[in-house]
Design a protein around this motif. Structure first.
Motif, mmCIF file in Angstrom:
data_model
loop_
_atom_site.group_PDB
_atom_site.id
_atom_site.type_symbol
_atom_site.label_atom_id
_atom_site.label_comp_id
_atom_site.label_asym_id
_atom_site.label_seq_id
_atom_site.Cartn_x
_atom_site.Cartn_y
_atom_site.Cartn_z
ATOM 1 N N MET A 258 7.946 -6.977 11.076
ATOM 2 C CA MET A 258 6.970 -6.510 10.102
ATOM 3 C C MET A 258 5.731 -6.018 10.840
ATOM 4 N N ASN A 259 5.293 -4.778 10.587
ATOM 5 C CA ASN A 259 4.206 -4.175 11.333
ATOM 6 C C ASN A 259 2.870 -4.388 10.635
ATOM 7 N N TYR A 260 1.951 -5.010 11.327
ATOM 8 C CA TYR A 260 0.619 -5.242 10.793
ATOM 9 C C TYR A 260 -0.356 -5.433 11.951
ATOM 10 N N ARG A 261 -1.633 -5.412 11.619
ATOM 11 C CA ARG A 261 -2.661 -5.698 12.604
ATOM 12 C C ARG A 261 -3.640 -6.697 12.001
ATOM 13 N N ILE A 262 -4.281 -7.466 12.849
ATOM 14 C CA ILE A 262 -5.278 -8.442 12.406
ATOM 15 C C ILE A 262 -6.659 -7.811 12.525
ATOM 16 N N ILE A 263 -7.421 -7.857 11.429
ATOM 17 C CA ILE A 263 -8.750 -7.265 11.413
ATOM 18 C C ILE A 263 -9.721 -8.118 12.235
ATOM 19 N N ASP A 264 -10.507 -7.471 13.068
ATOM 20 C CA ASP A 264 -11.531 -8.149 13.852
ATOM 21 C C ASP A 264 -12.740 -8.411 12.954
ATOM 22 N N MET A 265 -12.971 -9.670 12.617
ATOM 23 C CA MET A 265 -14.059 -10.009 11.705
ATOM 24 C C MET A 265 -15.438 -9.735 12.314
ATOM 25 N N ASN A 266 -15.523 -9.628 13.621
ATOM 26 C CA ASN A 266 -16.813 -9.348 14.270
ATOM 27 C C ASN A 266 -17.287 -7.920 14.005
ATOM 28 N N THR A 267 -16.336 -7.039 13.699
ATOM 29 C CA THR A 267 -16.696 -5.642 13.428
ATOM 30 C C THR A 267 -16.373 -5.232 11.988
ATOM 31 N N TYR A 268 -15.854 -6.159 11.206
ATOM 32 C CA TYR A 268 -15.476 -5.874 9.815
ATOM 33 C C TYR A 268 -16.744 -5.693 8.974
ATOM 34 N N PRO A 269 -16.964 -4.517 8.372
ATOM 35 C CA PRO A 269 -18.230 -4.239 7.678
ATOM 36 C C PRO A 269 -18.427 -5.018 6.379
ATOM 37 N N ARG A 270 -17.351 -5.536 5.798
ATOM 38 C CA ARG A 270 -17.452 -6.257 4.539
ATOM 39 C C ARG A 270 -17.402 -7.780 4.751
ATOM 40 N N ARG A 271 -17.773 -8.247 5.898
ATOM 41 C CA ARG A 271 -17.624 -9.675 6.187
ATOM 42 C C ARG A 271 -18.386 -10.552 5.185
ATOM 43 N N ALA B 99 -6.291 1.602 2.751
ATOM 44 C CA ALA B 99 -6.147 0.456 3.658
ATOM 45 C C ALA B 99 -6.433 -0.897 2.988
ATOM 46 N N PRO B 100 -7.510 -1.063 2.206
ATOM 47 C CA PRO B 100 -7.769 -2.375 1.609
ATOM 48 C C PRO B 100 -6.657 -2.872 0.686
ATOM 49 N N LEU B 101 -5.892 -1.964 0.103
ATOM 50 C CA LEU B 101 -4.771 -2.373 -0.746
ATOM 51 C C LEU B 101 -3.560 -2.802 0.075
ATOM 52 N N ARG B 102 -3.631 -2.560 1.394
ATOM 53 C CA ARG B 102 -2.582 -3.037 2.300
ATOM 54 C C ARG B 102 -3.023 -4.281 3.060
ATOM 55 N N GLN B 103 -4.207 -4.764 2.758
ATOM 56 C CA GLN B 103 -4.739 -5.932 3.460
ATOM 57 C C GLN B 103 -4.469 -7.219 2.675
ATOM 58 N N ARG B 104 -4.248 -8.296 3.413
ATOM 59 C CA ARG B 104 -4.006 -9.614 2.813
ATOM 60 C C ARG B 104 -4.780 -10.660 3.608
ATOM 61 N N ILE B 105 -5.110 -11.746 2.945
ATOM 62 C CA ILE B 105 -5.735 -12.874 3.631
ATOM 63 C C ILE B 105 -4.643 -13.888 3.950
ATOM 64 N N ILE B 106 -4.428 -14.148 5.224
ATOM 65 C CA ILE B 106 -3.411 -15.098 5.680
ATOM 66 C C ILE B 106 -4.071 -16.081 6.640
ATOM 67 N N ASP B 107 -4.064 -17.340 6.263
ATOM 68 C CA ASP B 107 -4.676 -18.389 7.098
ATOM 69 C C ASP B 107 -6.126 -18.062 7.454
ATOM 70 N N GLY B 108 -6.860 -17.533 6.471
ATOM 71 C CA GLY B 108 -8.272 -17.242 6.668
ATOM 72 C C GLY B 108 -8.568 -15.947 7.395
ATOM 73 N N ARG B 109 -7.533 -15.245 7.840
ATOM 74 C CA ARG B 109 -7.717 -13.985 8.546
ATOM 75 C C ARG B 109 -7.265 -12.823 7.674
ATOM 76 N N ILE B 110 -7.815 -11.645 7.921
ATOM 77 C CA ILE B 110 -7.395 -10.441 7.200
ATOM 78 C C ILE B 110 -6.335 -9.719 8.016
ATOM 79 N N VAL B 111 -5.189 -9.527 7.401
ATOM 80 C CA VAL B 111 -4.075 -8.820 8.030
ATOM 81 C C VAL B 111 -3.867 -7.505 7.283
ATOM 82 N N GLU B 112 -3.690 -6.421 8.009
ATOM 83 C CA GLU B 112 -3.466 -5.108 7.400
ATOM 84 C C GLU B 112 -2.075 -4.599 7.761
#
Length: 212
Positions: A1-14, A66-79
């Motif tokens: 399954m192809n996804y990436r983990i969003i870097d919360m340090n640069t995520y503008p909607r933190r 992109a936000p509709l392809r994002q999910r919260i998994i174990d406190g992290r945002i996965v896209e």
């Protein structure tokens, strides 16, 4: 399954993410009467299955944001690169089952595969809608009802899978319209993203109208 983990340090909607993640009911959504005039006439004229054709457009419209392809998994945002759909299929006894589809292919490939998947779903019906699959977009249809708003059941704790529902299409003057509802988790999705979904949906409907 192809996804990436969003870097919360640069995520503008933190800050928004942290606030809405703390709410009991973090969902945001709306219903729009979508103009499907040309799409309706083209699908009908070509003898195509209306529901599956519209579902194909919904899937591609949602995956374009992109936000509709994002999910919260174990406190992290996965896209995810591309999300599948899980939709309701009516059964002869008045109940329904679920059918999971992947629309990441051409329309000509999708329709026969989707029709076969629905047939198989009816033969072995299940109410497992892929709730444990984070890459799902949940789809349902209230085919006999023209509505202006819709309240959808949601789990607790809240999930982050978007939900798209549509109702019965109807004529309004010279146009054909259909209520389409979007519900998403506000920790990931804002009103602007939902508005963009409807823009993308209109574009996908137009593309399929002129598809050869």
């Amino acid at each position: 399954m192809n996804y990436r983990i969003i870097d919360m340090n640069t995520y503008p909607r933190r800050a928004h993410f942290e606030y809405f993640s703390s709410l009991h009911n973090p969902y945001v959504g709306t219903t729009v009467q979508v103009d499907i005039t040309e799409f309706h006439d083209a699908v009908k004229g070509r003898g195509l299955p209306f529901f599956l054709s519209f579902l194909y457009c919904v899937s591609h419209a949602a995956n374009a944001i992109a936000p509709l392809r994002q999910r919260i998994i174990d406190g992290r945002i996965v896209e995810y690169e591309f999300c599948r759909t899980s939709h309701t299929v009516a059964l002869d006894d008045g109940t329904y089952c679920y059918c999971n589809l992947n629309a990441n292919m051409s329309f000509d490939e999708y329709i026969p595969r989707a029709q076969n998947a629905q047939t198989m779903a009816k033969m072995s019906p299940t109410i497992d809608d892929g709730r444990d699959c984070f890459d799902m977009i949940y789809i349902s249809c209230v085919k006999d009802l023209i509505y202006t708003s819709l309240v959808q059941p949601t789990p607790y704790p809240a999930d982050t899978n978007p939900r798209v529902t549509w109702g019965k299409f109807f004529r309004q003057g010279e146009s054909v319209r259909m209520p389409v509802t979007v519900l998403a988790n506000h920790a990931l999705v804002d009103g602007g993203h939902i508005s963009l979904f409807y823009e993308k949906l209109s574009a996908e409907l137009e593309n399929l109208t002129h598809y050869n």
